[in-house]
Design a protein around this motif. Structure first.
Motif, PDB file in Angstrom:
ATOM      1  N   GLU A 159       0.911  -1.553   0.166  1.00 56.45           N
ATOM      2  CA  GLU A 159       0.147   0.227  -0.263  1.00 56.45           C
ATOM      3  C   GLU A 159       1.172   0.704  -0.203  1.00 56.45           C
ATOM      4  O   GLU A 159       0.106   2.733  -0.023  1.00 56.45           O
ATOM      5  N   THR A 181      -3.373   5.489  -3.500  1.00 59.67           N
ATOM      6  CA  THR A 181      -1.723   4.730  -4.513  1.00 59.67           C
ATOM      7  C   THR A 181      -1.197   5.890  -5.347  1.00 59.67           C
ATOM      8  O   THR A 181      -0.349   5.705  -5.570  1.00 59.67           O
ATOM      9  N   ASN A 191      -5.073   3.150 -10.648  1.00 60.26           N
ATOM     10  CA  ASN A 191      -4.929   2.318  -9.510  1.00 60.26           C
ATOM     11  C   ASN A 191      -3.014   2.022  -9.209  1.00 60.26           C
ATOM     12  O   ASN A 191      -2.522   1.497 -10.946  1.00 60.26           O
ATOM     13  N   TYR A 220      -0.880   1.048  -8.245  1.00 61.19           N
ATOM     14  CA  TYR A 220      -0.450   0.169  -7.377  1.00 61.19           C
ATOM     15  C   TYR A 220      -0.193  -0.976  -8.702  1.00 61.19           C
ATOM     16  O   TYR A 220       0.756  -2.668  -8.422  1.00 61.19           O
TER      17      TYR A 220
END
Length: 720
Positions: free
Chosen positions: A396, A453, A529, A531
């Protein structure tokens, strides 16, 4: 005072019966104390110098010093120190007593303006990147009048800058003050397009400090934690953060006692801590203050980190500020919430209710986007370190790619401005979110969501620089960010003035340049996102800096675009930049070197002997079972033999890799160039450490629990 006891290893915390406003700042030489201890004329002159960023004369300094000394002594202080921020990333101090010869064989308590304003602390052993030779060790500290003095442990601490004999900065505060001065001047020029009465623009910072707590007894039994601040080995606990039951949960009573003690000390030191809560990982917590001017906020964060260490020990804890003390769970960051505001009360990143207000809002937003786009590699370098490298992109944490999250509404406005179809009448209105429950009032929805993110997210009236590490000096990120924005605003101002000189109306000129910046900064705008692997590929296609090697990331400071920007803004010279990079590479090498030495020692002298002993027990067990039961116990024998073989394989891998790691260190240490040495450590030593850890963590699952020499994650991560 009321004494309040807490459970297990109870530490009594004195809880004041007064309200916080009654004891807040009692150990700070703030304006209230200045009015009490300084002559009226001295007070007025000092406040005028602070507010208008002007130097003070010797006579004024003498008067301030005398009042400050009396206040300090009245509060139990007997020593004073110039408190500065060397390039180690922490703080430094050298204490002197308030005594001088009286000419009659005795001493008298004295503190002159000369001693207040400037000192020569030497401090030649701090990293300097070659700016100071051993035979040219003179360095100066000078009082920062914008940050108030305070008393810590009976010592008067005077915030100062630290420079070399030839004037180069040897600290973080000097370039931070330069960057804040640069963004003040640049932003003020642009802000006057909307309000001609603006005299100053202030940079504000609100940091969110994440940290871990562990029991002191367990900490002391982990040499890796003691020496490096993180666990160099350790298999995941069966239960860690997967249930998300720690996040925002009830604060354990022992931890609450620590937090209360810390908050009391912080408030007395004028640090406006306000928020506290459990974070995502077990034993992880966060505290955050009210926003302050950036220089003061940074001083307060560094001061807080130092008193956290001492306060934790009072409660039989150790505080871990390392960005990734435990593998497999969230690391710790220090989210830097950053904004700009005028002396007329306008927050420049806040949308307004009129077209004029909203053109101002969009003007500053797109200039920030343009600055971050131009210098995304530099901003990443500003938050990179050997410790933060473990955190970025894992569990995270934001990825090691800088992008900006704008949110649906702002993104829509930017798109419409490009198409000349934007309604800038009122961008402040919030949407009502109805839940259909009569007992719940209507919820007002903000004009932007939060994107956890994103390393650099717009969050409604500020930007949140989430990539800053928990142990970092926030000044590094704030220097780069404020300088880059100042440079961009100067460029924007020049282009607007050229358009106006050619007869273009101000609003038309502003919107034309805004459209250009929106188009140019599109690559940095990403609302998805961060990530995902897809984003890494997309970021590379957009031309963003995707480098992941810390030593190579530091190169961004020395790119021509960075050097030129820092020169134009007067924040850092090329000599200072080169010196700082030398320090960055040197610190990277030393931290990895220490970790490698500790890991090698633990592997060879703690883990392998225990694993070998357990292996011998298994072999002995096999022999006895075979002797007693023969072939009847073949399954049990085979199982034990299989474990023996696996242990042998892991022991062999550890020995072999430790030997390879030592050789890699020797080769790297022979490299004279610091950058190349850091690259060698990153490319050859770090992978060996990861291999050693993998094999040790496998052994942890095989060796008898009672024999394992180190506390495990399931013990370290759960406060009892």
């Amino acid at each position: 005072m009321v004494e309040e006891a807490f459970d297990r290893k109870a530490v009594k915390v004195d809880v004041p019966t007064e309200r916080p406003e009654e004891y807040y700042g009692e150990l700070v030489f703030n304006r209230r104390k200045m009015m009490e201890y300084l002559p009226r004329a001295t007070y007025s002159a000092l406040i005028n110098a602070i507010e208008n960023k002007q130097p003070i004369g010797r006579e004024l300094a003498d008067s301030v010093a005398e009042g400050m000394r009396r206040w300090a002594i009245d509060n139990g202080a007997r020593h004073y120190t110039h408190w500065f921020h060397p390039l180690t990333g922490g703080t430094a101090e050298k204490h002197d007593a308030f005594v001088e010869h009286d000419g009659e064989g005795g001493v008298v308590e004295e503190f002159s303006g000369k001693l207040l304003v400037q000192q020569e602390p030497d401090a030649s052993s701090f990293p300097n990147g070659g700016i100071r030779n051993t035979f040219e060790a003179r360095g100066y500290s000078a009082w920062d009048i914008s940050s108030p003095a305070f008393i810590l442990d009976k010592t008067l601490c005077i915030p100062t800058i630290f420079i070399s004999y030839t004037g180069e900065s040897l600290d973080y505060k000097t370039p931070l003050l330069r960057a804040l001065n640069a963004v003040d001047k640049a932003a003020t020029k642009v802000a006057r397009y909307f309000d001609p009465e603006v005299k100053h623009v202030t940079s504000f910072l609100g940091w969110e400090q994440e940290y871990f707590l562990v029991d002191e007894s367990l900490y002391s039994a982990r040499p890796d934690l003691v020496m490096t601040g993180r666990t160099l080995m350790g298999h995941e606990s069966p239960k860690n953060q997967q249930l998300e039951d720690h996040y925002f949960g009830a604060i354990p009573s022992r931890v609450e006692a620590f937090m209360l003690d810390l908050e009391l000390r912080a408030h007395k030191l004028g640090i406006p801590v306000k928020t506290r809560h459990n974070e995502v990982a077990p034993n992880q917590f966060e505290l955050a203050p009210i926003f302050e001017e950036t220089n003061l906020a940074n001083d307060h964060n560094l001061l807080l980190m130092s008193i956290m260490e001492e306060t934790a020990r009072r409660h039989n804890f150790r505080v871990l500020l390392h960005e990734k003390p435990f593998a497999g769970v969230n690391g710790s960051g220090k989210h830097n919430n950053w904004s700009l505001g005028t002396d007329r009360g306008a927050m420049l990143f806040a949308p307004g209710r009129t077209p004029k207000d909203n053109i101002q809002f969009i003007t500053f937003i797109v200039n920030v986007m343009a600055a971050v786009h131009k210098h995304n590699g530099l901003l990443k370098a500003s938050i990179m370190s050997a410790t933060n490298a473990h955190r970025l992109g894992a569990n995270e944490a934001p990825p090691a790619i800088i992008s900006i999250f704008c949110g649906t509404q702002l993104s829509d406005v930017l798109d419409k401005i490009l198409k000349n179809d934007a309604d800038l009448t009122d961008l402040r209105s919030k949407n009502e979110l109805s839940l259909g429950l009569s007992q719940i009032p209507e919820i007002m929805r903000d004009n932007t969501d939060r994107n956890r993110t994103s390393p650099f997210a717009f969050t409604g009236n500020r930007f949140e620089f989430r990539a800053v590490g928990s142990s970092a000096n926030s000044a590094a990120a704030m220097i780069a960010l404020n300088a880059a924005v100042a440079d961009q605003l100067n460029d924007f101002y020049e282009k607007i003035e050229k358009r106006r000189a050619n007869g273009e109306e101000l609003v038309d000129a502003l919107l034309a340049e805004i459209r250009t910046l929106i188009e140019q900064s599109k690559p940095i705008h990403f609302d998805g996102n961060g990530y995902s692997d897809e984003w890494k590929e997309e970021a590379a296609r957009r031309g963003l800096d995707c480098e992941t090697s810390a030593p190579l990331i530091f190169d961004a400071y020395l790119k021509p675009s960075s050097v030129d920007m820092f020169k134009r803004t007067g924040v850092l010279s090329e000599v200072e930049l080169e010196a700082r990079n030398e320090v960055k590479w040197e610190m990277y090498v030393k931290k990895i070197q220490i970790e490698a030495r500790v890991l090698g020692d633990l592997a060879l002298n703690h883990i392998i002997p225990v694993a070998t002993k357990y292996q011998t027990m298994l072999v002995d067990n096999v022999s006895k079972i075979k002797e007693l039961l023969g072939n009847e116990a073949s399954e049990s024998i085979e199982a034990n033999l299989d474990t023996v073989k696996k242990i042998s394989r892991h022991i062999g891998n550890i020995k072999k890799t430790v030997s390879e790691m030592v050789e890699a260190r020797k080769k790297a240490n022979a490299i004279e160039d610091l950058r190349e040495r850091a690259i060698a450590y990153h490319d050859n030593v770090v992978p060996a450490m990861e291999t050693i850890r993998y094999n040790i963590d496998k052994l942890e699952l095989m060796v008898d629990n009672e024999m394992w020499p180190l506390p495990k994650y399931r013990e370290l991560l759960f406060i009892r």
